[in-house]
Design a protein around this motif. Structure first.
Motif, mmCIF file in Angstrom:
data_model
loop_
_atom_site.group_PDB
_atom_site.id
_atom_site.type_symbol
_atom_site.label_atom_id
_atom_site.label_comp_id
_atom_site.label_asym_id
_atom_site.label_seq_id
_atom_site.Cartn_x
_atom_site.Cartn_y
_atom_site.Cartn_z
ATOM 1 N N GLY A 213 0.782 -1.228 0.000
ATOM 2 C CA GLY A 213 0.000 0.000 0.000
ATOM 3 C C GLY A 213 0.812 1.276 0.000
ATOM 4 O O GLY A 213 1.747 1.432 -0.778
ATOM 5 N N LYS A 214 0.415 2.160 0.914
ATOM 6 C CA LYS A 214 0.975 3.504 0.907
ATOM 7 C C LYS A 214 2.485 3.496 1.150
ATOM 8 O O LYS A 214 3.242 4.233 0.532
ATOM 9 C CB LYS A 214 0.276 4.327 1.990
ATOM 10 C CG LYS A 214 0.279 5.811 1.675
ATOM 11 C CD LYS A 214 -0.503 6.588 2.716
ATOM 12 C CE LYS A 214 0.001 8.017 2.775
ATOM 13 N NZ LYS A 214 -0.410 8.703 3.994
ATOM 14 N N LYS A 215 2.893 2.629 2.072
ATOM 15 C CA LYS A 215 4.317 2.589 2.421
ATOM 16 C C LYS A 215 5.167 2.171 1.219
ATOM 17 O O LYS A 215 6.237 2.705 0.984
ATOM 18 C CB LYS A 215 4.544 1.604 3.576
ATOM 19 C CG LYS A 215 4.383 2.245 4.915
ATOM 20 C CD LYS A 215 5.005 1.356 5.978
ATOM 21 C CE LYS A 215 5.036 2.050 7.311
ATOM 22 N NZ LYS A 215 4.844 1.117 8.424
ATOM 23 N N LEU A 216 4.629 1.202 0.476
ATOM 24 C CA LEU A 216 5.347 0.716 -0.692
ATOM 25 C C LEU A 216 5.442 1.828 -1.739
ATOM 26 O O LEU A 216 6.485 2.049 -2.345
ATOM 27 C CB LEU A 216 4.623 -0.507 -1.280
ATOM 28 C CG LEU A 216 5.253 -1.119 -2.529
ATOM 29 C CD1 LEU A 216 6.657 -1.623 -2.243
ATOM 30 C CD2 LEU A 216 4.401 -2.261 -3.070
ATOM 31 N N ARG A 217 4.317 2.534 -1.908
ATOM 32 C CA ARG A 217 4.302 3.594 -2.909
ATOM 33 C C ARG A 217 5.334 4.661 -2.559
ATOM 34 O O ARG A 217 6.031 5.176 -3.437
ATOM 35 C CB ARG A 217 2.904 4.209 -2.990
ATOM 36 C CG ARG A 217 2.591 4.730 -4.375
ATOM 37 C CD ARG A 217 1.155 5.170 -4.513
ATOM 38 N NE ARG A 217 0.219 4.188 -3.986
ATOM 39 C CZ ARG A 217 -0.799 4.495 -3.183
ATOM 40 N NH1 ARG A 217 -1.017 5.747 -2.827
ATOM 41 N NH2 ARG A 217 -1.615 3.559 -2.740
ATOM 42 N N GLU A 218 5.433 4.988 -1.287
ATOM 43 C CA GLU A 218 6.410 5.994 -0.886
ATOM 44 C C GLU A 218 7.837 5.514 -1.155
ATOM 45 O O GLU A 218 8.685 6.246 -1.611
ATOM 46 C CB GLU A 218 6.246 6.295 0.601
ATOM 47 C CG GLU A 218 5.590 7.629 0.837
ATOM 48 C CD GLU A 218 5.196 7.786 2.280
ATOM 49 O OE1 GLU A 218 5.996 7.423 3.157
ATOM 50 O OE2 GLU A 218 4.075 8.265 2.511
ATOM 51 N N MET A 219 8.032 4.225 -0.872
ATOM 52 C CA MET A 219 9.341 3.615 -1.069
ATOM 53 C C MET A 219 9.762 3.694 -2.536
ATOM 54 O O MET A 219 10.938 3.869 -2.854
ATOM 55 C CB MET A 219 9.198 2.146 -0.661
ATOM 56 C CG MET A 219 10.464 1.475 -0.276
ATOM 57 S SD MET A 219 11.040 2.102 1.289
ATOM 58 C CE MET A 219 12.768 2.059 0.960
ATOM 59 N N ARG A 220 8.777 3.569 -3.416
ATOM 60 C CA ARG A 220 9.071 3.468 -4.847
ATOM 61 C C ARG A 220 9.693 4.728 -5.429
ATOM 62 O O ARG A 220 10.254 4.687 -6.510
ATOM 63 C CB ARG A 220 7.778 3.134 -5.611
ATOM 64 C CG ARG A 220 7.379 1.698 -5.473
ATOM 65 C CD ARG A 220 6.706 1.204 -6.745
ATOM 66 N NE ARG A 220 6.467 -0.222 -6.664
ATOM 67 C CZ ARG A 220 5.261 -0.751 -6.594
ATOM 68 N NH1 ARG A 220 4.196 0.032 -6.614
ATOM 69 N NH2 ARG A 220 5.114 -2.055 -6.532
#
Lengths: 324, 301
Positions: free
Chosen positions: B77-84
Motif C-alpha cells: 500500500g501507501k508505504k510501498l508507494r512511498e518507497m518506490r
C-alpha cells in the motif's frame, strides 16, 4: 571461381509519396566455398540485398537496375518457375526469427521434407529417413522425437537448428543467412554458427552472412562489405579490414562496441570517428556516411581500390556538390 | 561502504495455471551505494523477474529484500508507494515503455505528479533540466514520442527515470533494441549520469561485453540460480564456475587473427534442483558450490 555475382544492383521502395532508393549501385561477388559478410546497421540495405537475390522483395519494392548472375544466369531476369527451381535447392536462406519462419501448425518433419519433395531430390519413401539423417547431422540427439513435434515445442536454438536443417536439405551451393543468431543466447549462437561453419567446410558451400555484429564477422567471414545507406562504404578481406580499416564509418562501427580486452571509459561514437578524420591519402570520404544533410547525402561517390582487394568509398571531387 | 540493496535467499515464482514455477530461487547478493552491479543471464535465467522483485513490482515468495537496511519484501500500500520514489527502471524497448499519446513533458512530469512532489512550475523546470541532462533539445518538451528515434526515446526513458532523483536504477537490457552506434551513445550517457548523480545501478544484460563496460561487479544468473559473483576484472579473467567459463568462451573475439585458436571445451554441469550455496573464496568473489557441482571444479585459490 565466382558462384554469385551481383552487378550494379539498384532497388527502390515505393512509399505513398515517393520512390526511395534502398540499394544504390551495389556490386560484389561470392566465390565457391567462401563466407562473405554484409555488415551494417538497420536501414543500411543489407537485408534488402539478400532478398533481391532470391526474388523475395516485398510488394512495394522493386529492382530498378543491375544484374545478379548465378551460373551464367541472371536471376533478376528469370521467370517464376525457373527461379523456383533455384530457390531452396541451389540457394537457400536462413532467416533471423525462426519462430516466424516456421509454420506453427505443421510438424517439423513435414516442414523439412516439403522442400526435398518439391525439388524431387530423393524418392518419396526415402524422405523420412533423409530428414532424420539431416536432423541428426545438425545435432539433434533424438531426431525421431523432433520429427513429430511442432515448432512451439522447441526452444529458440532448436528452431534455428531446424531452419538450418531445411536450408541444407537440398545440398545448396549458397546459403544466405540473414542475422541467423540475433535472437539467440550467446552460448547457442556459438553452437549454431560453428555448426554452419563446419557444414560449409565439409561441403564447400558458400555463405552470405548478413549481420550487424563485427564479432561474428571476425570469427566466421572471409570477406566483408560494410554497408551504409544502401551503399558499400568499405570492402576487404577480413584480415585486412580488422588490421587496417580506413573508412571512418567502419572504424566508428568497430569502436562503438565495448571490448573486454581493451576497456575504455568512453565508447567512441560514429560521430566522434568522423570528426577526427575526413580524408585518406588526399581523398575525401564520401560525405553521405556521416552527414544528416540531405544535399550532401546524395552527392556522387565512388568505391576506389586503395590496395589490392581493399575498396573504400570516396567523394567524387570532380562533381560540383559542396561539402562543408 | 554502505550496502544499499541486500538480497538474501530471495525466491519468486509464477503460476502457470497448474503449477507454481520458480523463476528465481535462493538468490543472495548485495549492491553497494554508488556502484553498478551487472547481472548476466541468458533468456529464461530469471534476470527480469529478479529486477521486478527488487522493485517490488512482484511479491517474493520468501527471502529478505533490504533497501538501505530496511526489509521491504513485505511492504504494501501507501508505504510501498512511498518507497518506490527511490527506485526507477529503464526498460528494454523504448517503443513500448513510453506512452505514444503524452507529450514528452507530461511523460517526464508524470512520476512527480503521482508522488505529489513539487509545484507545477518546479516540475516543468525539472523536466527541462532533465532533457538537458540527457542531451535533448528543450523543444522536445512539447513533442510526442513518435517524433523521436529509438536512441532519443531511450534518452527520454532515462530522463523519466532520473527525474525523481532515485537512489537505485535498474536498467533491464537498456540497449539491446538499439543499433550499435546508438548503443554507444546511450552507454556513454548512462556512464556520465552515473558519475554525475552518484547513481547506484543494477545493469541487466545478456551481452557480456556491454556488462563488462558498465559494471563494477558482475553476477551470473542461470535458470533462476545465482552461480557466481565477483569484481568485474576477477570474474572475466578468472572465472571459476563452469557455466561462467562457457559463457565467456562463447563471446566472439573480435579479431580474425585469433580464429581457430583451440579452446578447451567446457562441460556445464546439470543444474541442481536446489539453489546452490555461495561460498566466499576471498576478495568478494562468491561461487556456487553445491553437491553436484563441487566435483566439477577445483577451487583455484
Amino acid at each position: 571461381m565466382k558462384l554469385l555475382e551481383v552487378q550494379n544492383l539498384k532497388v527502390s521502395f515505393r512509399s505513398r509519396k515517393e520512390e526511395l532508393n534502398a540499394i544504390d549501385d551495389i556490386s560484389f561477388s561470392i566465390n565457391k566455398g567462401e563466407t562473405v559478410a554484409l555488415i551494417g546497421e538497420s536501414g543500411s540495405g543489407k537485408s534488402v540485398t539478400s532478398l533481391s537475390v532470391l526474388g523475395l522483395l516485398p510488394k512495394n519494392g522493386r529492382v530498378v537496375g543491375g544484374h545478379i548472375f548465378y551460373e551464367n544466369k541472371d536471376l533478376l531476369r528469370l521467370g517464376k518457375k525457373e527461379l523456383g527451381k533455384i530457390r531452396g535447392k541451389q540457394i537457400s536462406m536462413i532467416f533471423q526469427d525462426a519462430s516466424i519462419s516456421l509454420n506453427p501448425s505443421m510438424k517439423i518433419g513435414k516442414q523439412i521434407t516439403q522442400g526435398l519433395a518439391y525439388h524431387r531430390i530423393i524418392a518419396r519413401k526415402e524422405l523420412k529417413r533423409e530428414a532424420l539423417r539431416l536432423l541428426a547431422k545438425v545435432g539433434f540427439h533424438k531426431p525421431k522425437e523432433v520429427f513429430n513435434q511442432y515448432p512451439g515445442q522447441l526452444s529458440g536454438g532448436m528452431k534455428q537448428r531446424v531452419l538450418i536443417t531445411m536450408a541444407i536439405s537440398c545440398n545448396p551451393q549458397l546459403i544466405i543467412a540473414d542475422e541467423p543468431t540475433t535472437a539467440l543466447d550467446v552460448t547457442t549462437q556459438k553452437q549454431i554458427l560453428d555448426l554452419m561453419n563446419d557444414y560449409k567446410q565439409s561441403t564447400n558451400t558458400s555463405i552470405l552472412l548478413i549481420t550487424h555484429d563485427f564479432g561474428l564477422v571476425a570469427e566466421y567471414a572471409d570477406r566483408v562489405m560494410v554497408m551504409f545507406g544502401g551503399k558499400i562504404v568499405e570492402a576487404a578481406d577480413v584480415f585486412t579490414l580488422f588490421k587496417k580499416p580506413i573508412h571512418p564509418y567502419t572504424k566508428g562501427l568497430m569502436n562503438s562496441i565495448p571490448k573486454i580486452e581493451e576497456p575504455r571509459n568512453h565508447l567512441q561514437t560514429i560521430k566522434d570517428a568522423v570528426i577526427e578524420e575526413t580524408a585518406y591519402e588526399g581523398r575525401i570520404f564520401a560525405p553521405e556516411t556521416f552527414s544528416a544533410d540531405e544535399k550532401v547525402y546524395h552527392s556522387p561517390s565512388t568505391l576506389i581500390e586503395v590496395e589490392p582487394g581493399h575498396h573504400v568509398r570516396f567523394f567524387n571531387e570532380s562533381s560540383e556538390v559542396l561539402i562543408r | 561502504m554502505n550496502k544499499l540493496v541486500e538480497v538474501q535467499n530471495l525466491s519468486t515464482s509464477y503460476h502457470d495455471g497448474i503449477n507454481l514455477k520458480k523463476a528465481i530461487e535462493g538468490v543472495s547478493f548485495y549492491v553497494y551505494e554508488g556502484e553498478t552491479l551487472g547481472i548476466v543471464g541468458e533468456s529464461g535465467s530469471g534476470k527480469t523477474t529478479l529486477a521486478r522483485t527488487i522493485l517490488r513490482i512482484l511479491q517474493p515468495d520468501y527471502g529478505l529484500l533490504k533497501f538501505d537496511g530496511e526489509d521491504i519484501s513485505k511492504l504494501t500500500g501507501k508505504k510501498l508507494r512511498e518507497m518506490r520514489k527511490d527506485f526507477q527502471m529503464i526498460f528494454q524497448n523504448p517503443y513500448e515503455s513510453l506512452s505514444p499519446r503524452l507529450r514528452v513533458g507530461d511523460i517526464l512530469e508524470e512520476p512527480l505528479v503521482i508522488q505529489k512532489m513539487f509545484s507545477p512550475e518546479e516540475r516543468t523546470q525539472k523536466a527541462y533540466r532533465m532533457l538537458e541532462n540527457v542531451g535533448l533539445a528543450k523543444s522536445s518538451y512539447h513533442k510526442t514520442i513518435h517524433e523521436f528515434s529509438g536512441g532519443q526515446r531511450q534518452r527520454i526513458a532515462i530522463a523519466r527515470a532520473l527525474v525523481m532523483n532515485p537512489r537505485l536504477i535498474i536498467a533491464d537490457e537498456p540497449v539491446s533494441a538499439l543499433d550499435v552506434s546508438v548503443q554507444a551513445q546511450i552507454l556513454n550517457l548512462l556512464k556520465d549520469l552515473q558519475k554525475e548523480f552518484n547513481l547506484t545501478t543494477i545493469f541487466i544484460s545478456h551481452d557480456l561485453s556491454v556488462v563488462h563496460h558498465m559494471s563494477d561487479r558482475v553476477a551470473i544468473l542461470n535458470r533462476g540460480h545465482l552461480l557466481e559473483i565477483a569484481g568485474k576484472e576477477e570474474i572475466y579473467k578468472e572465472p571459476i564456475h563452469p557455466y561462467t567459463k562457457s559463457l565467456l568462451s562463447s563471446i566472439p573475439r573480435n579479431d580474425p587473427a585469433k580464429r581457430g585458436e583451440t579452446e578447451e571445451k567446457i562441460e556445464v554441469p546439470p543444474l541442481s534442483p536446489h539453489p546452490p550455496h555461495l561460498i566466499h573464496i576471498g576478495n568478494e568473489h562468491y561461487v556456487a558450490a553445491d553437491v553436484i557441482e563441487i566435483k566439477h571444479f577445483e577451487v583455484q585459490k
